[in-house]
Design an enzyme around this catalytic site. Sequence first.
Site, PDB file in Angstrom:
ATOM      1  N   TRP A  88       0.825  -1.261   0.002  1.00 11.21           N
ATOM      2  CA  TRP A  88       0.235  -0.036   0.068  1.00 11.21           C
ATOM      3  C   TRP A  88       0.677   1.288   0.072  1.00 11.21           C
ATOM      4  CZ3 TRP A  88      -3.212  -3.106  -1.258  1.00 11.21           C
ATOM      5  CH2 TRP A  88      -4.104  -3.890  -0.678  1.00 11.21           C
ATOM      6  N   ASN A 209      -7.334  -0.511  -4.466  1.00 12.07           N
ATOM      7  CA  ASN A 209      -7.544  -1.967  -4.295  1.00 12.07           C
ATOM      8  C   ASN A 209      -8.816  -2.166  -4.230  1.00 12.07           C
ATOM      9  OD1 ASN A 209      -6.957  -4.515  -2.960  1.00 12.07           O
ATOM     10  ND2 ASN A 209      -8.015  -3.505  -1.041  1.00 12.07           N
ATOM     11  N   GLU A 210      -9.490  -3.149  -5.057  1.00 15.38           N
ATOM     12  CA  GLU A 210     -10.909  -3.659  -4.946  1.00 15.38           C
ATOM     13  C   GLU A 210     -11.949  -2.644  -5.190  1.00 15.38           C
ATOM     14  OE1 GLU A 210      -9.595  -7.774  -2.637  1.00 15.38           O
ATOM     15  OE2 GLU A 210     -10.880  -6.306  -1.384  1.00 15.38           O
ATOM     16  N   TYR A 304     -11.157 -15.436  -3.335  1.00 13.49           N
ATOM     17  CA  TYR A 304     -11.718 -15.792  -1.866  1.00 13.49           C
ATOM     18  C   TYR A 304     -12.922 -16.274  -1.926  1.00 13.49           C
ATOM     19  CZ  TYR A 304      -7.978 -12.474  -0.990  1.00 13.49           C
ATOM     20  OH  TYR A 304      -6.783 -11.840  -0.493  1.00 13.49           O
ATOM     21  N   GLU A 347      -4.114 -11.582  -5.587  1.00 14.89           N
ATOM     22  CA  GLU A 347      -4.560 -11.989  -4.225  1.00 14.89           C
ATOM     23  C   GLU A 347      -5.348 -13.603  -4.314  1.00 14.89           C
ATOM     24  OE1 GLU A 347      -6.701  -9.449  -1.404  1.00 14.89           O
ATOM     25  OE2 GLU A 347      -5.580  -7.752  -2.332  1.00 14.89           O
TER      26      GLU A 347
END
Length: 438
Positions: A88, A209-210, A304, A347
């Site tokens: 980050w 991020n995301e 995930y 990820e």
Amino acid sequence: MRSLLYSSLLALCGALWARAFAQAAATQKRSVPPGFVTTNGRNFELDGKPFAFVGANAYWLPLLNTERDVDYTMQQIQASGAKVVRTWAFNAINETELPSATETGLTYYQVWNSSDWVVNDGPQGLQRLDYVVSSAEKHGLKLIVTFGNNWAAYGGIELYINWIYGAENATHDIFFTDPAIIASYQRYIKTIVERYKESSAVFAWELVNEARCTGDILSAGPNCVPGSNTLKTWYSQQSDFVRSLDANHMITAGGEGQFFSAHPAEYWFDGSLVSDYNFNGQAGEDFAGDLELPNLDFAGYHMYPQTWYPELDFPGSNFSVEEWGLGWISDHASAAAKANKPLIIEEFGVTGLQNKTDIYPSWVQHALDTGHARVMPWQFGVLGLTEDGGNRAIKYSDQIFRGASPNDGKTHSTLTRHKYGISSQRLRVFKANALDSH
């Protein structure tokens, strides 16, 4: 000894990267300085040679407050065989948080007050990120540098909404459309890019991020719905902006990889047929469509299934975490092949040691078989950190505890090996099984 995860993944990639590169068609590649990674069709190249890798996520690297611990972590990552580290480049706080941040040694880069922020480029701010970049250079590692967070943790994008737009009647997706917010975010992007654009340690810039239409706190609005292209428009604007600042480094979106399918997947739950969030465009992403953007150099996605489908993943159900992951890998490989761009599993993670041992070789092998020899598990962990005696609360639930880096149950490498007592014999068995899976 190399870790349970990384030695096995590295062996798999090393055996199969040549096949992946031979299969992919080359396109015109951008000329970059020596030491900078670039793309060539579906592949990465470094100094004219194929660059395949196992990577690592270590968001907490700039949050370490001693240079010794940063170097020690980089040494562990290097020894594991990983070549690319994702971390980050953001942590924003409100001005009211300054006293506690100073007291605890928290790394922070932005301080918000009223409708604006000031940058902290001091020893508790960007100078810590400076050292992460210099340590990566010293240890021959490359960094994916992420500009912001869709989620509230570490000063997520809703801080911009709260301070500039106001939280009352706001929706999460206002961040992606409001001109004042976009201008403020671009000012921060410019701060980071201009600080490090000459460094060959930067693998790529990552926009956020995301990104999703919704966040932890605010919901999605009526202008961020399937087919609205809200995120695609924002990706286009920001990737073009970053390219105007830096002609050499690669750029990627940072999304989880959700699709907007004409006929989205469905599944049965509690007697009803449910449209699958990861395929129906509700998240706001259109993975295949976003890949059309010229200044997004490569694609990344996250995986995930345990977290995404808790209603399906329970003992005795017919849901298979492993099988779902194999399909998710195939879907992204097909989209990236059509766009002729490289692909990274940026990820991925499952909880439970046996799950990791059983499922990861299958997922990684399938990723290699579908032509993208780049995998980055979430997340890398180390023992032996020394700051504040090896114990320090960072923020939220993250902490250094008895010298161990933050562990969310999906943490691997030395932390996994020691915490769960994996023997050297078990490591050798795992590695042999992975190699046999060729």
